[in-house]
Design a protein around this motif. Structure first.
Motif, short mmCIF file in Angstrom:
data_model
loop_
_atom_site.label_atom_id
_atom_site.label_comp_id
_atom_site.label_asym_id
_atom_site.label_seq_id
_atom_site.Cartn_x
_atom_site.Cartn_y
_atom_site.Cartn_z
N ALA A 273 0.83 -1.20 0.00
CA ALA A 273 0.00 0.00 0.00
C ALA A 273 0.87 1.26 0.00
O ALA A 273 0.60 2.21 -0.74
N SER B 44 2.51 1.58 -3.47
CA SER B 44 1.55 2.06 -4.46
C SER B 44 1.25 3.54 -4.27
O SER B 44 1.13 4.29 -5.24
N THR B 45 1.13 3.96 -3.02
CA THR B 45 0.87 5.37 -2.73
C THR B 45 2.04 6.24 -3.18
O THR B 45 1.85 7.30 -3.79
#
Length: 72
Positions: A17, A20-21
């Motif tokens: 996460a 991806s951020t």
């Protein structure tokens, strides 16, 4: 049934996460930088064009003034 070793851990999910951020943020920053660069280029071009016109107007005014003075 699936193998327990194939399941992602909470740490792996969190890492994915965050990754991806970070990738999305990098793309967004790149897009904004491209927009700003284009805008700065366009503003510089417009100012340069305006400056050229001002110089041409001043030169025309000088020539007209010189012609007017010569006629007197």
């Amino acid at each position: 049934m699936s193998d327990p070793e194939e399941h992602l851990t909470k740490a792996e999910i969190g890492k994915d996460a965050i990754q991806s951020t970070a990738e999305a943020a990098a793309v967004a920053v790149g897009e904004v930088a491209t927009i700003i660069t284009g805008a700065v280029r366009d503003v510089a071009t417009a100012i340069g064009g305006f400056a050229t016109e001002v110089f041409e107007i001043r030169e025309s005014a000088r020539k007209a003034q010189a012609e007017h003075t010569d006629d007197d």
